[in-house]
Design an enzyme around this catalytic site. Structure first.
Site, PDB file in Angstrom:
ATOM      1  N   HIS A  76      43.748  46.332  39.038  1.00  0.00           N
ATOM      2  CA  HIS A  76      42.554  45.595  39.447  1.00  0.00           C
ATOM      3  C   HIS A  76      41.748  45.188  38.225  1.00  0.00           C
ATOM      4  O   HIS A  76      41.487  46.009  37.338  1.00  0.00           O
ATOM      5  CB  HIS A  76      41.692  46.476  40.363  1.00  0.00           C
ATOM      6  CG  HIS A  76      40.403  45.848  40.787  1.00  0.00           C
ATOM      7  ND1 HIS A  76      39.182  46.410  40.514  1.00  0.00           N
ATOM      8  CD2 HIS A  76      40.155  44.698  41.465  1.00  0.00           C
ATOM      9  CE1 HIS A  76      38.219  45.637  41.013  1.00  0.00           C
ATOM     10  NE2 HIS A  76      38.780  44.599  41.600  1.00  0.00           N
ATOM     11  N   SER A  77      41.383  43.913  38.146  1.00  0.00           N
ATOM     12  CA  SER A  77      40.465  43.424  37.131  1.00  0.00           C
ATOM     13  C   SER A  77      41.003  43.685  35.712  1.00  0.00           C
ATOM     14  O   SER A  77      42.089  43.242  35.366  1.00  0.00           O
ATOM     15  CB  SER A  77      39.085  44.074  37.346  1.00  0.00           C
ATOM     16  OG  SER A  77      38.074  43.420  36.625  1.00  0.00           O
ATOM     17  N   TYR A  78      40.256  44.419  34.885  1.00  0.00           N
ATOM     18  CA  TYR A  78      40.710  44.772  33.526  1.00  0.00           C
ATOM     19  C   TYR A  78      42.085  45.412  33.528  1.00  0.00           C
ATOM     20  O   TYR A  78      42.870  45.231  32.587  1.00  0.00           O
ATOM     21  CB  TYR A  78      39.675  45.709  32.884  1.00  0.00           C
ATOM     22  CG  TYR A  78      40.219  46.668  31.856  1.00  0.00           C
ATOM     23  CD1 TYR A  78      40.561  46.236  30.568  1.00  0.00           C
ATOM     24  CD2 TYR A  78      40.393  48.025  32.168  1.00  0.00           C
ATOM     25  CE1 TYR A  78      41.057  47.129  29.624  1.00  0.00           C
ATOM     26  CE2 TYR A  78      40.883  48.921  31.227  1.00  0.00           C
ATOM     27  CZ  TYR A  78      41.229  48.458  29.966  1.00  0.00           C
ATOM     28  OH  TYR A  78      41.730  49.353  29.025  1.00  0.00           O
ATOM     29  N   GLY A  80      44.640  44.641  34.887  1.00  0.00           N
ATOM     30  CA  GLY A  80      45.760  43.717  34.745  1.00  0.00           C
ATOM     31  C   GLY A  80      46.378  43.811  33.364  1.00  0.00           C
ATOM     32  O   GLY A  80      47.597  43.668  33.193  1.00  0.00           O
ATOM     33  N   HIS A 223      34.747  40.777  44.358  1.00  0.00           N
ATOM     34  CA  HIS A 223      35.696  41.360  43.419  1.00  0.00           C
ATOM     35  C   HIS A 223      36.258  42.708  43.869  1.00  0.00           C
ATOM     36  O   HIS A 223      37.458  42.954  43.757  1.00  0.00           O
ATOM     37  CB  HIS A 223      34.998  41.498  42.066  1.00  0.00           C
ATOM     38  CG  HIS A 223      35.887  41.888  40.944  1.00  0.00           C
ATOM     39  ND1 HIS A 223      37.042  41.212  40.618  1.00  0.00           N
ATOM     40  CD2 HIS A 223      35.783  42.902  40.033  1.00  0.00           C
ATOM     41  CE1 HIS A 223      37.618  41.770  39.565  1.00  0.00           C
ATOM     42  NE2 HIS A 223      36.871  42.800  39.194  1.00  0.00           N
TER      43      HIS A 223
END
Length: 243
Positions: A76-78, A80, A223
């Site tokens: 998720h998010s960072y 990745g 998000h």
């Protein structure tokens, strides 16, 4: 039965998946949702030396210690960036990569390369006494809320779970130099609710590295979809177990 390994994003901890884990487990799957170094029950390990490489090592270590194979690896998010480098190190153990509203890097890129607005956060941290750490983002007026979460009770719960983000995580580059990683199938899940100004989503190529068509799904929420739409997210994650 599949094995899901859910990796949280910046500032968060493994607790952010609490509404998703039981749904995947009730469908008969094995689920791991660890907190990375510096977050949650490991917040006491936060320090300037903690970086992307630290978090990649966290996940690779868990995969080896639990002898995990055929993993559906979700970032998720960072995270990745984290799951990309993990897959580069142990591609033989990864069945599917899921980029959940996540940064999707190329080899050698940092978080700043993928999402340039993160440089603003680094610059703000540089002006403080603790220039190696970035506090959690502030809550914004609806519909943005706190990482897309707007329910007051959920915001209060989420806020209590957040930790500072080490700057080093945003400056270390991703490694994607193992050709074997290209054979791993991918799913991209985009949260298409309101987004903060300055967020630019990098287009997903029409074809995956393994040659199959791009697999893109959308959720009409902010998000942190694992908090706002856990059932819908779980259904999309279960899709990734289908061959």
């Amino acid at each position: 039965m599949s094995t899901f390994l859910l990796v949280h994003g910046a500032w968060h901890s493994g607790r952010c998946w609490e509404r998703v884990v039981p749904l995947l487990e009730s469908a008969g799957h094995r689920v791991f949702a660890p907190s990375l170094t510096g977050y949650g029950d490991r917040a006491h390990l936060l320090g300037p030396e903690v970086g992307l490489d630290t978090h990649v090592a966290d996940v690779v270590k868990l995969i080896h210690e639990e002898n995990l194979t055929e993993v559906v690896l979700v970032g998720h998010s960072y995270a990745g960036l984290v799951v990309s480098s993990v897959a580069n190190e142990v591609p033989e153990r990864i069945a599917h990569l899921v980029y959940l509203d996540a940064m999707v890097p190329e080899h050698g890129e940092t978080a700043v390369d993928v999402q340039p607005m993160t440089q603003n956060l680094i610059d703000l941290a540089a002006k403080s006494d603790n220039d190696w750490r970035i506090p959690p983002l502030p809550e914004m007026p609806p519909p943005l809320g706190l990482f897309g979460v707007t329910d007051p009770a959920d915001v209060a719960w989420l806020r209590a779970t957040l930790s500072d983000q080490p700057v080093r995580c945003l400056r270390q580059p991703v490694r994607l130099d193992n050709p074997a990683v290209n054979s791993i199938a991918r799913t991209h899940i985009h949260c298409v609710g309101a987004e903060p100004e300055g967020i630019v989503r990098r287009p997903v190529p029409a074809t995956q590295p393994n040659g199959s068509p791009a697999r893109i799904r959308e959720l009409p929420t902010g998000h942190d979809c694992m908090i706002t739409m856990p059932a819908d997210l779980s259904e999309l994650l279960l899709e990734s177990t289908l061959r």
